[in-house]
Write an enzyme that holds these catalytic residues in place. Sequence first.
Site, mmCIF file in Angstrom:
data_model
loop_
_atom_site.group_PDB
_atom_site.id
_atom_site.type_symbol
_atom_site.label_atom_id
_atom_site.label_comp_id
_atom_site.label_asym_id
_atom_site.label_seq_id
_atom_site.Cartn_x
_atom_site.Cartn_y
_atom_site.Cartn_z
ATOM 1 N N ASP A 75 0.877 -1.157 0.000
ATOM 2 C CA ASP A 75 0.000 0.000 0.000
ATOM 3 C C ASP A 75 0.931 1.229 0.000
ATOM 4 O O ASP A 75 2.134 1.090 0.258
ATOM 5 C CB ASP A 75 -0.865 -0.057 1.268
ATOM 6 C CG ASP A 75 -1.714 1.171 1.458
ATOM 7 O OD1 ASP A 75 -2.453 1.536 0.541
ATOM 8 O OD2 ASP A 75 -1.628 1.782 2.559
ATOM 9 N N LEU A 76 0.395 2.406 -0.302
ATOM 10 C CA LEU A 76 1.280 3.581 -0.364
ATOM 11 C C LEU A 76 1.187 4.434 0.907
ATOM 12 O O LEU A 76 2.107 4.448 1.727
ATOM 13 C CB LEU A 76 0.939 4.412 -1.609
ATOM 14 C CG LEU A 76 1.781 5.657 -1.827
ATOM 15 C CD1 LEU A 76 3.245 5.316 -2.057
ATOM 16 C CD2 LEU A 76 1.242 6.460 -3.016
ATOM 17 N N ASP A 77 0.037 5.112 1.053
ATOM 18 C CA ASP A 77 -0.114 6.020 2.185
ATOM 19 C C ASP A 77 -0.154 5.239 3.502
ATOM 20 O O ASP A 77 -0.998 4.370 3.676
ATOM 21 C CB ASP A 77 -1.403 6.839 2.015
ATOM 22 C CG ASP A 77 -1.682 7.718 3.217
ATOM 23 O OD1 ASP A 77 -0.723 8.094 3.910
ATOM 24 O OD2 ASP A 77 -2.861 8.026 3.466
ATOM 25 N N THR A 109 1.385 10.243 3.764
ATOM 26 C CA THR A 109 0.708 11.363 3.093
ATOM 27 C C THR A 109 -0.596 11.722 3.796
ATOM 28 O O THR A 109 -1.235 12.708 3.424
ATOM 29 C CB THR A 109 0.442 11.036 1.612
ATOM 30 O OG1 THR A 109 0.057 9.669 1.507
ATOM 31 C CG2 THR A 109 1.665 11.283 0.753
ATOM 32 N N LYS A 159 -8.450 6.831 6.079
ATOM 33 C CA LYS A 159 -7.255 6.116 5.591
ATOM 34 C C LYS A 159 -7.669 4.951 4.700
ATOM 35 O O LYS A 159 -8.501 4.127 5.097
ATOM 36 C CB LYS A 159 -6.405 5.629 6.767
ATOM 37 C CG LYS A 159 -5.616 6.760 7.383
ATOM 38 C CD LYS A 159 -4.590 6.259 8.370
ATOM 39 C CE LYS A 159 -3.759 7.434 8.869
ATOM 40 N NZ LYS A 159 -2.898 7.070 9.985
ATOM 41 N N SER A 203 -2.555 0.718 -4.297
ATOM 42 C CA SER A 203 -3.003 1.889 -3.544
ATOM 43 C C SER A 203 -4.356 2.389 -4.045
ATOM 44 O O SER A 203 -4.679 2.244 -5.217
ATOM 45 C CB SER A 203 -1.955 3.003 -3.697
ATOM 46 O OG SER A 203 -2.470 4.245 -3.302
ATOM 47 N N ALA A 204 -5.128 3.016 -3.129
ATOM 48 C CA ALA A 204 -6.408 3.616 -3.509
ATOM 49 C C ALA A 204 -6.195 4.988 -4.161
ATOM 50 O O ALA A 204 -7.107 5.549 -4.762
ATOM 51 C CB ALA A 204 -7.280 3.776 -2.273
ATOM 52 N N LYS A 224 -11.076 -0.660 -1.912
ATOM 53 C CA LYS A 224 -10.869 -1.532 -0.747
ATOM 54 C C LYS A 224 -12.066 -1.316 0.202
ATOM 55 O O LYS A 224 -12.496 -0.168 0.324
ATOM 56 C CB LYS A 224 -9.570 -1.160 -0.007
ATOM 57 C CG LYS A 224 -8.304 -1.308 -0.833
ATOM 58 C CD LYS A 224 -7.126 -0.632 -0.125
ATOM 59 C CE LYS A 224 -5.910 -0.553 -1.025
ATOM 60 N NZ LYS A 224 -4.785 0.178 -0.438
ATOM 61 N N GLU A 257 -0.180 -3.421 4.571
ATOM 62 C CA GLU A 257 -1.303 -2.473 4.635
ATOM 63 C C GLU A 257 -1.406 -1.786 5.983
ATOM 64 O O GLU A 257 -1.147 -2.413 7.010
ATOM 65 C CB GLU A 257 -2.622 -3.224 4.422
ATOM 66 C CG GLU A 257 -3.307 -2.996 3.108
ATOM 67 C CD GLU A 257 -3.815 -1.577 2.871
ATOM 68 O OE1 GLU A 257 -3.907 -0.782 3.826
ATOM 69 O OE2 GLU A 257 -4.128 -1.261 1.712
ATOM 70 N N ASP A 258 -1.812 -0.515 5.985
ATOM 71 C CA ASP A 258 -2.014 0.181 7.261
ATOM 72 C C ASP A 258 -3.491 0.388 7.569
ATOM 73 O O ASP A 258 -3.815 0.871 8.653
ATOM 74 C CB ASP A 258 -1.312 1.548 7.255
ATOM 75 C CG ASP A 258 -2.022 2.543 6.363
ATOM 76 O OD1 ASP A 258 -2.363 2.172 5.213
ATOM 77 O OD2 ASP A 258 -2.270 3.679 6.803
HETATM 78 P P1 B16 Z 1 -6.312 10.370 -3.794
HETATM 79 P P2 B16 Z 1 -3.553 4.333 0.115
HETATM 80 C C1 B16 Z 1 -5.344 6.340 0.080
HETATM 81 O O1 B16 Z 1 -4.034 5.852 -0.172
HETATM 82 C C2 B16 Z 1 -5.337 7.229 1.308
HETATM 83 O O2 B16 Z 1 -5.038 6.460 2.468
HETATM 84 C C3 B16 Z 1 -6.701 7.871 1.496
HETATM 85 O O3 B16 Z 1 -6.705 8.708 2.617
HETATM 86 C C4 B16 Z 1 -7.054 8.660 0.219
HETATM 87 O O4 B16 Z 1 -8.326 9.257 0.320
HETATM 88 C C5 B16 Z 1 -7.006 7.713 -0.988
HETATM 89 O O5 B16 Z 1 -5.715 7.120 -1.074
HETATM 90 C C6 B16 Z 1 -7.319 8.422 -2.298
HETATM 91 O O6 B16 Z 1 -6.286 9.304 -2.578
HETATM 92 O O7 B16 Z 1 -7.209 11.487 -3.403
HETATM 93 O O8 B16 Z 1 -4.862 10.761 -3.928
HETATM 94 O O9 B16 Z 1 -6.812 9.617 -5.020
HETATM 95 O O10 B16 Z 1 -3.454 4.198 1.599
HETATM 96 O O11 B16 Z 1 -4.556 3.362 -0.495
HETATM 97 O O12 B16 Z 1 -2.220 4.283 -0.569
HETATM 98 MG MG MG Z 2 -2.782 3.169 3.389
#
Ligand code: B16
Ligand code: MG
Length: 218
Positions: free
Chosen positions: A9-11, A17, A45, A114-115, A145, A169-170
């Site tokens: 996962d990224l964030d 972030t 998150k 990542s989302a 997810k 994953e977090d």
């Molecule tokens: P964006 P991850 C997610 O990243 C974030 O945890 C979540 O807070 C955010 O709303 C989502 O990405 C969408 O991000 O606005 O940049 O498309 O944890 O899945 O890497």
């Molecule tokens: Mg995450």
Amino acid sequence: MNKKGFIFDLDGVIVDTAKYHFLAWQRLAKSLDINFTEEENEQLKGVSRVRSLEKILAWGNKTISKEQFTLLMAKKNEEYLSYIAEMDSSEILPDIPKILNILIEKKQGIALGSASKNARTILDRVDLKKHFDAIVDGNDVSKAKPDPEVFLNAAKMLNIEPADCIVFEDSVAGVEAANTANMISIGIGNSNVLGQADFVFRDFTEISEEFITNLIKK
Ligand code: B16
Ligand code: MG
């Protein structure tokens, strides 16, 4: 040697972030007279951008037009992008480079799941994109997810069976997605929150080379 797929996962896993998402969502909430706390931010998150705004509006008991919704999403992202434009490799979370190097040395598959629709930009900013054999992000999936689509797509791109994949994953939703995908789930964070994961570590500094080697052998 066995080849497994390691999906990150990224964030919250590679970079933090969440603090930038929080700043951008907070300004937006303020403009709508909605009080938005850091605790509420926790619940965003791993949640998609659309779903995040829906949740914030629900917390503030607000309804807005479709046009305003689209406009607010764009404004939030514009501000978020201004923060991530300033990122560099100093924001990579501890021991991520060490773990990536172990996996590269052991010729394992490495993917991002990542989302975020900004995932590629962020990986570029922190100069990690070159290490990923596959990138699946918010632009590539139709279901967020806890649906396992993001991780199943990553496994497909790596050409590795889901049962041979390991997900870091977090978020609770992400751990659920990994479990549904029949992958090994490794929670990064608090074990009280990520209890559904097969293993939980506070961060990557707690993960040893031996642990990774054993996962590869399984
Ligand atoms: P964006 P991850 C997610 O990243 C974030 O945890 C979540 O807070 C955010 O709303 C989502 O990405 C969408 O991000 O606005 O940049 O498309 O944890 O899945 O890497
Ligand atoms: Mg995450």
